[in-house]
Design an enzyme around this catalytic site. Sequence first.
Site, mmCIF file in Angstrom:
data_model
loop_
_atom_site.group_PDB
_atom_site.id
_atom_site.type_symbol
_atom_site.label_atom_id
_atom_site.label_comp_id
_atom_site.label_asym_id
_atom_site.label_seq_id
_atom_site.Cartn_x
_atom_site.Cartn_y
_atom_site.Cartn_z
ATOM 1 N N TYR A 156 17.599 2.846 32.620
ATOM 2 C CA TYR A 156 17.420 4.027 33.463
ATOM 3 C C TYR A 156 15.994 4.560 33.399
ATOM 4 O O TYR A 156 15.511 5.155 34.365
ATOM 5 C CB TYR A 156 18.426 5.109 33.074
ATOM 6 C CG TYR A 156 19.828 4.758 33.510
ATOM 7 C CD1 TYR A 156 20.179 4.788 34.865
ATOM 8 C CD2 TYR A 156 20.790 4.359 32.588
ATOM 9 C CE1 TYR A 156 21.454 4.438 35.276
ATOM 10 C CE2 TYR A 156 22.070 4.005 32.998
ATOM 11 C CZ TYR A 156 22.395 4.050 34.346
ATOM 12 O OH TYR A 156 23.659 3.694 34.757
ATOM 13 N N ASP A 198 15.589 -6.757 40.467
ATOM 14 C CA ASP A 198 15.735 -8.032 39.758
ATOM 15 C C ASP A 198 14.860 -9.126 40.351
ATOM 16 O O ASP A 198 14.763 -10.217 39.784
ATOM 17 C CB ASP A 198 17.195 -8.506 39.795
ATOM 18 C CG ASP A 198 18.117 -7.616 38.974
ATOM 19 O OD1 ASP A 198 17.592 -6.773 38.220
ATOM 20 O OD2 ASP A 198 19.351 -7.760 39.086
ATOM 21 N N GLY A 201 18.809 -7.636 35.129
ATOM 22 C CA GLY A 201 18.812 -9.022 35.589
ATOM 23 C C GLY A 201 20.227 -9.540 35.632
ATOM 24 O O GLY A 201 20.687 -10.196 34.695
ATOM 25 N N ARG A 202 20.946 -9.222 36.717
ATOM 26 C CA ARG A 202 22.360 -9.594 36.809
ATOM 27 C C ARG A 202 22.548 -11.098 36.971
ATOM 28 O O ARG A 202 23.331 -11.717 36.265
ATOM 29 C CB ARG A 202 23.024 -8.868 37.984
ATOM 30 C CG ARG A 202 22.979 -7.351 37.880
ATOM 31 C CD ARG A 202 23.627 -6.704 39.077
ATOM 32 N NE ARG A 202 25.042 -7.033 39.158
ATOM 33 C CZ ARG A 202 26.008 -6.376 38.518
ATOM 34 N NH1 ARG A 202 25.696 -5.339 37.751
ATOM 35 N NH2 ARG A 202 27.273 -6.736 38.641
ATOM 36 N N GLY A 214 22.851 -7.622 49.103
ATOM 37 C CA GLY A 214 23.945 -6.892 49.735
ATOM 38 C C GLY A 214 23.492 -6.068 50.923
ATOM 39 O O GLY A 214 24.137 -6.059 51.978
ATOM 40 N N GLU A 241 20.729 -8.614 31.347
ATOM 41 C CA GLU A 241 22.105 -8.110 31.337
ATOM 42 C C GLU A 241 23.137 -9.132 31.809
ATOM 43 O O GLU A 241 24.313 -9.044 31.449
ATOM 44 C CB GLU A 241 22.210 -6.860 32.211
ATOM 45 C CG GLU A 241 21.869 -7.091 33.678
ATOM 46 C CD GLU A 241 21.963 -5.826 34.500
ATOM 47 O OE1 GLU A 241 22.822 -4.976 34.186
ATOM 48 O OE2 GLU A 241 21.178 -5.689 35.460
ATOM 49 N N GLY A 248 18.813 -5.059 48.755
ATOM 50 C CA GLY A 248 18.767 -6.397 48.190
ATOM 51 C C GLY A 248 19.613 -7.358 48.999
ATOM 52 O O GLY A 248 19.730 -7.231 50.226
ATOM 53 N N ILE A 303 13.359 2.567 33.158
ATOM 54 C CA ILE A 303 12.629 1.645 34.034
ATOM 55 C C ILE A 303 12.861 1.993 35.499
ATOM 56 O O ILE A 303 11.938 1.963 36.321
ATOM 57 C CB ILE A 303 13.062 0.192 33.752
ATOM 58 C CG1 ILE A 303 12.603 -0.238 32.354
ATOM 59 C CG2 ILE A 303 12.502 -0.765 34.804
ATOM 60 C CD1 ILE A 303 13.143 -1.588 31.916
#
Length: 279
Positions: free
Chosen positions: A202, A52, A96-97, A23, A151, A21, A204
């Site tokens: 987990y 996400d 969804g952070r 990062g 989340e 992602g 998902i």
Amino acid sequence: MKEIVKRVDMWGVDMLFVVGGNGGNAGANAIQQMCEENDVLCNVIGVPKSIDNDILLIDKCFGFDTAVEEAQRALLAAKVEASSARRGIGLVKLMGRQSGFIAVQASMASGVVDAVLIPEVNFQLKGDKGLFKYLQGVLEAKGHCVVCVAEGAGQDLLENDSLHNGTDASGNPILADIGTFLKKQLKGAFKEADIKYIDPSYIIRSIPTTSNDRIYCKILAHNAVHAAFAGYTGITVGLVNTHYVYLPIPVIIQSARRVDPRGKMWNRLRASIGQPNFY
């Protein structure tokens, strides 16, 4: 990073593919820059992977469709549980952070959600415009309701939580648990309600992918290899406006892609479920 570049040079690796992602792509960019600074010949190619779906400019990441498909099953299950109880409230926390794409898409697909809470839109729980006032009306009208929360939503409500501090090893903010917090608050506000809390994260993450995601993943892999053999470096592959493209990594790691609170996606969902602003 120095050790990675050292090994790349030592082992004669001339093509490096980094799947990740924001990062992961930031790491790929750092490796490419260090290779260039040290005259190490290696083509570094990124492949966007974020469940996400929060990578800037990219239409979607592989695995996102699979996540939405399974997330809507959790919402449908919450609907069954809530409607089977007296004043039942089904509460589902989805991934969804920083971005609420899974919550929005799964809620739209399921057609059973009464309120959706995402990181991009602030909300309050109490007051005339609060979430609880709205849910009270839904309970009186239908006898049950379903709430979907990403989340990363409502983190401003948990600022005093001891876990709400700093970042993890990948640089992502450490989130307090909005799911258990909301469950507790709902129990306090609706004392006669039967709260059904579901966290399918987990499940998902671990299910087999859909056929569309498998095909999309293979196309991205092919394009990544083509880019490396063509001599490109410091780029990532992706789908932008339905076209497969190569993008410079620094462009996509500037920030996370987020749901636009004024955009069609969010307001189409609000219109379909009748959700007001909770502030």
